[in-house]
Design a protein around this motif. Sequence first.
Motif, PDB file in Angstrom:
ATOM      1  N   GLU A 212      -7.264   7.191   4.295  1.00 32.26           N
ATOM      2  CA  GLU A 212      -6.664   8.113   3.340  1.00 32.26           C
ATOM      3  C   GLU A 212      -6.461   7.473   1.967  1.00 32.26           C
ATOM      4  N   GLU A 213      -6.202   6.168   1.925  1.00 26.75           N
ATOM      5  CA  GLU A 213      -5.956   5.466   0.676  1.00 26.75           C
ATOM      6  C   GLU A 213      -6.770   4.177   0.649  1.00 26.75           C
TER       7      GLU A 213
ATOM      8  N   ALA B 178       0.828  -1.205   0.000  1.00 24.80           N
ATOM      9  CA  ALA B 178       0.000   0.000   0.000  1.00 24.80           C
ATOM     10  C   ALA B 178       0.859   1.251   0.000  1.00 24.80           C
ATOM     11  N   GLY B 179       0.488   2.199  -0.833  1.00 24.27           N
ATOM     12  CA  GLY B 179       1.121   3.501  -0.802  1.00 24.27           C
ATOM     13  C   GLY B 179       1.891   3.864  -2.044  1.00 24.27           C
ATOM     14  N   TRP B 180       1.982   2.960  -3.023  1.00 22.25           N
ATOM     15  CA  TRP B 180       2.808   3.234  -4.201  1.00 22.25           C
ATOM     16  C   TRP B 180       2.398   4.494  -4.933  1.00 22.25           C
ATOM     17  N   ALA B 181       1.097   4.761  -5.017  1.00 30.72           N
ATOM     18  CA  ALA B 181       0.634   5.897  -5.823  1.00 30.72           C
ATOM     19  C   ALA B 181       0.805   7.217  -5.095  1.00 30.72           C
ATOM     20  N   MET B 182       1.086   7.165  -3.812  1.00 35.80           N
ATOM     21  CA  MET B 182       1.293   8.382  -3.051  1.00 35.80           C
ATOM     22  C   MET B 182       2.784   8.620  -2.820  1.00 35.80           C
TER      23      MET B 182
ATOM     24  N   LEU C 161      -4.524   8.565   9.898  1.00 39.28           N
ATOM     25  CA  LEU C 161      -4.956   8.392   8.523  1.00 39.28           C
ATOM     26  C   LEU C 161      -4.321   7.120   7.993  1.00 39.28           C
ATOM     27  N   LEU C 162      -5.160   6.210   7.509  1.00 39.39           N
ATOM     28  CA  LEU C 162      -4.703   4.865   7.184  1.00 39.39           C
ATOM     29  C   LEU C 162      -4.928   4.495   5.727  1.00 39.39           C
ATOM     30  N   PRO C 163      -4.080   3.591   5.192  1.00 34.62           N
ATOM     31  CA  PRO C 163      -4.374   2.968   3.898  1.00 34.62           C
ATOM     32  C   PRO C 163      -5.121   1.664   4.132  1.00 34.62           C
ATOM     33  N   CYS C 164      -5.887   1.225   3.157  1.00 31.49           N
ATOM     34  CA  CYS C 164      -6.571  -0.063   3.257  1.00 31.49           C
ATOM     35  C   CYS C 164      -6.544  -0.727   1.883  1.00 31.49           C
TER      36      CYS C 164
ATOM     37  N   ARG D  84      -7.838  10.341  -0.071  1.00 30.14           N
ATOM     38  CA  ARG D  84      -7.035  11.067  -1.059  1.00 30.14           C
ATOM     39  C   ARG D  84      -6.690  10.217  -2.276  1.00 30.14           C
ATOM     40  N   LEU D  85      -6.820   8.886  -2.157  1.00 34.62           N
ATOM     41  CA  LEU D  85      -6.462   8.006  -3.260  1.00 34.62           C
ATOM     42  C   LEU D  85      -7.416   6.816  -3.319  1.00 34.62           C
ATOM     43  N   LEU D  86      -7.936   6.559  -4.515  1.00 37.38           N
ATOM     44  CA  LEU D  86      -8.777   5.389  -4.765  1.00 37.38           C
ATOM     45  C   LEU D  86      -8.267   4.701  -6.021  1.00 37.38           C
ATOM     46  N   THR D  87      -7.860   3.437  -5.901  1.00 39.00           N
ATOM     47  CA  THR D  87      -7.524   2.664  -7.100  1.00 39.00           C
ATOM     48  C   THR D  87      -8.580   1.574  -7.252  1.00 39.00           C
TER      49      THR D  87
END
Length: 207
Positions: free
Chosen positions: A75-76, A4-8, A46-49, A103-106
């Motif tokens: 957040e993601e 998680a987090g590559w696009a940010m 703020l967390l990614p999932c 902030r990010l949706l894939t």
Amino acid sequence: MLRAGWAMGREPPSLGFRGGMHPELLGWGGFLSWPLPRPRVDPVALLPCSLCGNCLGSEGARRLWEALRENRTLEELYLDITGITDSGLDNLVPCLLANSTLRLLTIVGNRLSEAGQRTLSELSRRKPGLKVISTFESDMGLLQAYLDWVEEIKADPDQMDAVKNADALRCIVSVLRDLDESRTSPEARARIRELRREISALLGEKE
């Protein structure tokens, strides 16, 4: 393993289960749904999932959007290859417009028609602070993340067996074959063809 987090600007989204709060893809036929205890979470963090590869489907997506109306910690969100179709986007726009932290949706690798893509475009237009990645060709970092994932699978027989049984790679190839390459940049087109070629070789199938 995609993290998680590559696009940010950090690391790419996870697609293999190793523990923690992120379900990771073990098999297309045996989707994971939080198999480990959930950790204690700081309510202001703020967390990614990553739900990549989970059998969320359109009904699950609609429920997820509703939950995100009030969520203030995420957040993601990574929803690649989750079986979402156009009907899963029915309530997407109003729900995510009400969300203040995402902030990010894939959402690549799902069977969305042009109407579904228009819904995602509307969301991007009305909520410019949210980056929406819905197609492989729209983000070079995404394509590279999947290429790296394929390399890891090639080096790890256990991952290879799980993914082949699940047909996740075949789903990716199918989506890549349907892309209109005429709309992509030369660099993206080359990466798409490379990814398609690598996955086909991994599966022992003709491109």
